[in-house]
Motif scaffolding. Structure first.
Motif, PDB file in Angstrom:
ATOM      1  N   LYS A 162       3.241   1.138  -9.229  1.00 41.44           N
ATOM      2  CA  LYS A 162       2.411   1.299 -10.423  1.00 41.44           C
ATOM      3  C   LYS A 162       3.179   1.996 -11.534  1.00 41.44           C
ATOM      4  CE  LYS A 162      -1.128   4.163 -10.392  1.00 41.44           C
ATOM      5  NZ  LYS A 162      -2.486   4.724 -10.182  1.00 41.44           N
ATOM      6  N   TYR A 210       2.474   1.590  -3.394  1.00 38.75           N
ATOM      7  CA  TYR A 210       1.555   1.370  -4.521  1.00 38.75           C
ATOM      8  C   TYR A 210       1.820   2.330  -5.687  1.00 38.75           C
ATOM      9  CZ  TYR A 210      -2.739   1.121  -7.240  1.00 38.75           C
ATOM     10  OH  TYR A 210      -3.639   1.006  -8.272  1.00 38.75           O
ATOM     11  N   VAL A 265       0.841  -1.200   0.000  1.00 41.53           N
ATOM     12  CA  VAL A 265       0.000   0.000   0.000  1.00 41.53           C
ATOM     13  C   VAL A 265       0.880   1.255   0.000  1.00 41.53           C
ATOM     14  CG1 VAL A 265      -1.611   1.374   1.385  1.00 41.53           C
ATOM     15  CG2 VAL A 265      -2.005  -1.073   1.073  1.00 41.53           C
TER      16      VAL A 265
END
Length: 264
Positions: free
Chosen positions: A150, A146, A143
């Protein structure tokens, strides 16, 4: 079925692992690291074998070997041209070590079967607690990373513009992947780890393009394979890894069929 404590433990562990694999698998597929995942599974076999030999927890042995080897592979395979050869060499070494540790161990052949094919229905409450802690830790790291993951996985240009340290992100991701492989082995065993870490995510990419949507769909596919696999294993007494592998392969084939039909 849920009146049995070992089945409750199995479903809790399976649910956590399916969620973990669905999330991390999307980045594994995007980074084209499926081969590395397969190699880490073989290294996990060596770690599990060493744990049996040393009298340790199988999970601890797998984590030790996969973490150390992921750092080794990362340092040796900086150049993409030699990456495949390095991974193959490391894989061969650890398979040999795994066989050696098992031959030196006083444990029965059932220990080797558990390492190779998993033993989720034999997971204790203490092991479930370990899985919960590790899974929450890994998901927390994912998290936090992230946005960077990405960019570096799906948009390299965007990562460069954002001044993201790709090397640091890659190292952290490799370590997270190593721990995830060790955790996942509790369900499907070291030989079939790459199934949950690659097939649900590979199937999801044929149905959607958004990263968040792919993660959600990959989690759904991983949960479907794990839950149905556990149920079918319970009523047939067949290995749960067989059902999980079969279900995930069927989902992947349906995803390929869907892609062909929609692109015509």
């Amino acid at each position: 079925m849920f009146a049995l404590s070992f089945m409750r433990h199995a479903f809790v562990a399976g649910t956590l692992i399916a969620i973990l694999c669905g999330v991390i698998g999307v980045f594994v597929v995007a980074r084209q690291m499926s081969f590395m995942t397969h190699t880490l599974s073989e290294i996990g076999f060596a770690g599990g074998s060493f744990a049996v030999f040393a009298g340790w927890s199988t999970l601890h042995g797998m984590m030790l070997f996969t973490i150390l080897s992921s750092v080794l592979v990362g340092r040796l395979s900086v150049k993409e041209s030699r990456r495949e050869a390095v991974i193959s060499a490391v894989s061969a070494l650890f398979i040999g070590l795994g066989i050696l540790f098992l031959s030196l161990s006083s444990q029965s052949a059932s220990s080797a079967t558990g390492i190779l094919f998993g033993s989720v229905v034999g997971i204790s409450a203490a092991e479930v607690n370990q899985l919960v802690i590790l899974s929450v830790l890994i998901l927390g790291i994912l998290v936090i990373l992230y946005r960077a993951l990405k960019f570096t996985s799906f948009d390299r240009v965007g990562a460069q513009v954002s001044s993201i340290n790709e090397t640091a992100i890659s190292i952290i991701f490799l370590l997270v992947l190593a721990v995830s492989v060790s955790v996942t082995a509790q369900i499907v065993g070291s030989l079939l780890i790459f199934i949950l870490l690659t097939l649900p995510a590979a199937s999801a990419k044929y149905f959607t393009t958004g990263v968040a949507k792919m993660i959600g769909l990959a989690i759904l596919f991983a949960l479907l394979g794990t839950w149905v696999g556990l149920y079918l294993s319970y009523i047939t007494n067949w290995p749960v890894s067989f059902f999980i592998a079969t279900i995930e392969v069927v989902i992947y084939l349906l995803a390929l069929l869907n892609r062909q039909l929609t692109t015509k």
